[in-house]
Design a protein around this motif. Structure first.
Motif, PDB file in Angstrom:
ATOM      1  N   SER A 271       0.839  -1.192   0.000  1.00  0.00           N
ATOM      2  CA  SER A 271       0.000   0.000   0.000  1.00  0.00           C
ATOM      3  C   SER A 271       0.876   1.244   0.000  1.00  0.00           C
ATOM      4  N   GLY A 272       0.375   2.290  -0.639  1.00  0.00           N
ATOM      5  CA  GLY A 272       1.137   3.520  -0.755  1.00  0.00           C
ATOM      6  C   GLY A 272       1.125   4.344   0.511  1.00  0.00           C
ATOM      7  N   GLN A 273       1.698   5.531   0.443  1.00  0.00           N
ATOM      8  CA  GLN A 273       1.789   6.422   1.578  1.00  0.00           C
ATOM      9  C   GLN A 273       1.403   7.826   1.130  1.00  0.00           C
ATOM     10  N   ILE A 274       1.199   8.699   2.099  1.00  0.00           N
ATOM     11  CA  ILE A 274       0.774  10.066   1.793  1.00  0.00           C
ATOM     12  C   ILE A 274       1.876  10.829   1.072  1.00  0.00           C
ATOM     13  N   THR A 275       3.090  10.725   1.582  1.00  0.00           N
ATOM     14  CA  THR A 275       4.221  11.492   1.058  1.00  0.00           C
ATOM     15  C   THR A 275       4.939  10.708  -0.033  1.00  0.00           C
ATOM     16  N   PRO A 276       5.240  11.337  -1.178  1.00  0.00           N
ATOM     17  CA  PRO A 276       5.932  10.619  -2.247  1.00  0.00           C
ATOM     18  C   PRO A 276       7.324  10.155  -1.831  1.00  0.00           C
ATOM     19  N   VAL A 277       7.673   8.945  -2.263  1.00  0.00           N
ATOM     20  CA  VAL A 277       8.973   8.337  -1.970  1.00  0.00           C
ATOM     21  C   VAL A 277       9.750   8.190  -3.275  1.00  0.00           C
ATOM     22  N   LEU A 278      10.965   8.719  -3.284  1.00  0.00           N
ATOM     23  CA  LEU A 278      11.862   8.595  -4.431  1.00  0.00           C
ATOM     24  C   LEU A 278      13.040   7.718  -4.020  1.00  0.00           C
ATOM     25  N   VAL A 279      13.137   6.549  -4.628  1.00  0.00           N
ATOM     26  CA  VAL A 279      14.224   5.622  -4.328  1.00  0.00           C
ATOM     27  C   VAL A 279      15.439   5.963  -5.186  1.00  0.00           C
ATOM     28  N   VAL A 280      16.604   6.056  -4.550  1.00  0.00           N
ATOM     29  CA  VAL A 280      17.867   6.281  -5.256  1.00  0.00           C
ATOM     30  C   VAL A 280      18.732   5.056  -4.992  1.00  0.00           C
ATOM     31  N   GLY A 281      18.903   4.226  -6.008  1.00  0.00           N
ATOM     32  CA  GLY A 281      19.630   2.981  -5.800  1.00  0.00           C
ATOM     33  C   GLY A 281      20.375   2.549  -7.038  1.00  0.00           C
ATOM     34  N   ASN A 282      20.828   1.304  -7.024  1.00  0.00           N
ATOM     35  CA  ASN A 282      21.565   0.783  -8.176  1.00  0.00           C
ATOM     36  C   ASN A 282      21.226  -0.681  -8.378  1.00  0.00           C
ATOM     37  N   ILE A 283      21.538  -1.183  -9.560  1.00  0.00           N
ATOM     38  CA  ILE A 283      21.289  -2.599  -9.836  1.00  0.00           C
ATOM     39  C   ILE A 283      22.581  -3.395  -9.788  1.00  0.00           C
ATOM     40  N   ALA A 284      23.703  -2.719  -9.577  1.00  0.00           N
ATOM     41  CA  ALA A 284      24.996  -3.392  -9.502  1.00  0.00           C
ATOM     42  C   ALA A 284      25.590  -3.213  -8.105  1.00  0.00           C
TER      43      ALA A 284
ATOM     44  N   LEU B 124       8.327   9.370   9.059  1.00  0.00           N
ATOM     45  CA  LEU B 124       8.668  10.682   8.514  1.00  0.00           C
ATOM     46  C   LEU B 124       7.544  11.370   7.741  1.00  0.00           C
ATOM     47  N   GLU B 125       6.614  10.601   7.195  1.00  0.00           N
ATOM     48  CA  GLU B 125       5.778  11.132   6.124  1.00  0.00           C
ATOM     49  C   GLU B 125       4.889  12.313   6.500  1.00  0.00           C
ATOM     50  N   HIS B 126       4.589  12.497   7.761  1.00  0.00           N
ATOM     51  CA  HIS B 126       3.714  13.607   8.132  1.00  0.00           C
ATOM     52  C   HIS B 126       4.466  14.908   8.394  1.00  0.00           C
ATOM     53  N   GLU B 127       5.792  14.869   8.310  1.00  0.00           N
ATOM     54  CA  GLU B 127       6.560  16.089   8.586  1.00  0.00           C
ATOM     55  C   GLU B 127       7.410  16.555   7.418  1.00  0.00           C
ATOM     56  N   VAL B 128       7.363  15.817   6.295  1.00  0.00           N
ATOM     57  CA  VAL B 128       8.140  16.212   5.119  1.00  0.00           C
ATOM     58  C   VAL B 128       7.255  16.172   3.879  1.00  0.00           C
ATOM     59  N   ASP B 129       7.768  16.741   2.778  1.00  0.00           N
ATOM     60  CA  ASP B 129       7.029  16.770   1.513  1.00  0.00           C
ATOM     61  C   ASP B 129       7.505  15.715   0.519  1.00  0.00           C
ATOM     62  N   ILE B 130       8.735  15.254   0.697  1.00  0.00           N
ATOM     63  CA  ILE B 130       9.293  14.228  -0.185  1.00  0.00           C
ATOM     64  C   ILE B 130      10.301  13.414   0.606  1.00  0.00           C
ATOM     65  N   ILE B 131      10.330  12.099   0.363  1.00  0.00           N
ATOM     66  CA  ILE B 131      11.231  11.203   1.086  1.00  0.00           C
ATOM     67  C   ILE B 131      12.161  10.532   0.086  1.00  0.00           C
ATOM     68  N   PHE B 132      13.455  10.638   0.359  1.00  0.00           N
ATOM     69  CA  PHE B 132      14.456   9.963  -0.460  1.00  0.00           C
ATOM     70  C   PHE B 132      14.889   8.686   0.258  1.00  0.00           C
ATOM     71  N   SER B 133      14.790   7.580  -0.442  1.00  0.00           N
ATOM     72  CA  SER B 133      15.255   6.310   0.118  1.00  0.00           C
ATOM     73  C   SER B 133      16.682   6.065  -0.344  1.00  0.00           C
ATOM     74  N   ASP B 134      17.600   6.018   0.620  1.00  0.00           N
ATOM     75  CA  ASP B 134      18.999   5.713   0.337  1.00  0.00           C
ATOM     76  C   ASP B 134      19.099   4.230   0.032  1.00  0.00           C
ATOM     77  N   ASP B 135      19.244   3.919  -1.251  1.00  0.00           N
ATOM     78  CA  ASP B 135      19.197   2.548  -1.738  1.00  0.00           C
ATOM     79  C   ASP B 135      17.762   2.013  -1.561  1.00  0.00           C
ATOM     80  N   GLY B 136      17.588   0.720  -1.593  1.00  0.00           N
ATOM     81  CA  GLY B 136      16.241   0.165  -1.446  1.00  0.00           C
ATOM     82  C   GLY B 136      15.552  -0.103  -2.766  1.00  0.00           C
ATOM     83  N   LEU B 137      16.296  -0.063  -3.876  1.00  0.00           N
ATOM     84  CA  LEU B 137      15.683  -0.320  -5.167  1.00  0.00           C
ATOM     85  C   LEU B 137      15.063  -1.717  -5.200  1.00  0.00           C
ATOM     86  N   GLN B 138      15.727  -2.674  -4.545  1.00  0.00           N
ATOM     87  CA  GLN B 138      15.216  -4.043  -4.511  1.00  0.00           C
ATOM     88  C   GLN B 138      14.343  -4.322  -3.289  1.00  0.00           C
TER      89      GLN B 138
END
Length: 327
Positions: free
Chosen positions: A51-64, A142-156
């Motif tokens: 299920s999704g969340q209120i605040t958008p999550v942007l994952v920054v990761g790699n496949i290697a 975090l989602e109720h106190e920020v506008d955007i969340i960056f996930s450090d890695d977590g692509l998988q």
């Protein structure tokens, strides 16, 4: 098998990742198992998405496997999203750290042994950082106190819902021999790139630049070429130490290389060389060594600088996610 033999075998396997896969074909049974399990896992979450969340999550990761410049890129994204009027936050698994309870909100007083090195370093970006092996719990924190969340890695980490993905790769190492683990360095097939919103290549779409050398004891900052003409012990416990050594050499420094495993838990003896030469380490290693680094130790402060096209792509993605959050 002795520790020395294990290290030698691991080194040979990794060497073959970036050369011919032929030398790793004896690992095919494990490769088949990895591909089957990871493929079934992706299929499960495609059929039963979280299920999704209120605040958008942007994952920054790699496949290697290995360093791609992801951490300084996240620092840039935090600064850029703030400039666009968004309140950013960061979530991380906290690799290399172990806390008594989660989610863990990282502060200046949080021991790096609890948070892990990258979250402790990312705290300097000014955004709140929350660590949890279950990233969805960190997002909920975090989602109720920020506008955007960056996930450090977590692509998988498909159990965490995400609104967008940036895949980061390294121009020099690329995707190695193109095979998935353990025959090659890929966590997922190259076709996975098609599903990401952006694919940014370190050394092509953005560059990592040296900002300054920082004296670990006094905090004094000098230009990156301050040690030009000197010989230094270059200590690096990161995924791709070669880039760090190259940066120092480009600044005119003679380098004695001391590579350690990624996320290495440093101790004081790791930095004892008894020859009076300066010690230079990465910023990520500094957060683990600041309490016992000897006099004459420095860390290299770096930042990510996207090219014009990548800056436009990043801005467009951040603005789109920001609008989604604000309706």
């Amino acid at each position: 098998m002795s520790h020395g033999s294990e290290r030698g075998l691991a080194a040979r396997i990794e060497y073959n990742w970036y050369h011919s896969a032929r030398g790793n074909l004896w690992l095919l049974p494990l490769w088949l198992l990895f591909v089957a399990v990871s493929g079934l896992r992706r299929l499960f979450y495609r059929l039963f998405p979280p299920s999704g969340q209120i605040t958008p999550v942007l994952v920054v990761g790699n496949i290697a496997v290995g360093g791609t410049g992801k951490t300084p890129l996240i620092q840039y994204l935090v600064a850029r999203s703030s400039a666009l009027g968004l309140r950013p936050g960061i979530v991380s698994r906290g690799y290399g750290g172990k806390a008594d309870s989660y989610p863990l909100r990282v502060s200046a007083d949080t021991p790096v042994e609890e948070s892990g090195d990258e979250p402790r370093l990312l705290l300097a970006s000014g955004a709140p950082v929350v660590v949890d092996p279950v990233r969805s719990r960190a997002v909920a924190e975090l989602e109720h106190e920020v506008d955007i969340i960056f996930s450090d890695d977590g692509l998988q980490h498909y159990a965490m819902a995400r609104d967008a993905e940036i895949v980061v790769s390294d121009h020099t190492r690329g995707f190695g021999n193109g095979w998935q683990l353990p025959v090659g360095p890929l966590r997922e097939p190259i076709s996975r790139l098609k599903q990401a919103d952006l694919h940014l290549v370190n050394g092509q779409d953005f560059t990592i630049v040296a900002d300054s050398l920082v004296d670990i004891i006094s905090g004094r900052e000098e230009s990156p070429d301050f040690l030009r003409g000197q010989t230094v012990h270059a200590v690096a416990g990161i995924g791709n130490p070669r880039r760090f050594y190259t940066t120092l050499r480009e600044a005119g420094v003679q380098v004695i290389e001391h590579p350690f495993p990624d996320h290495h838990a440093f101790v004081a003896d790791d930095l004892k060389f008894d020859d009076g030469l300066p010690v230079v380490m990465t910023e990520k290693d500094w957060v683990k060594c600041s309490g016992f680094a000897p006099s004459g130790s420095w860390y290299l402060k770096i930042s990510a600088v996207p090219g014009p096209e990548a800056r436009t792509q990043i801005d467009n993605l951040l603005k789109t996610l920001g609008k989604r959050n604000h309706g």
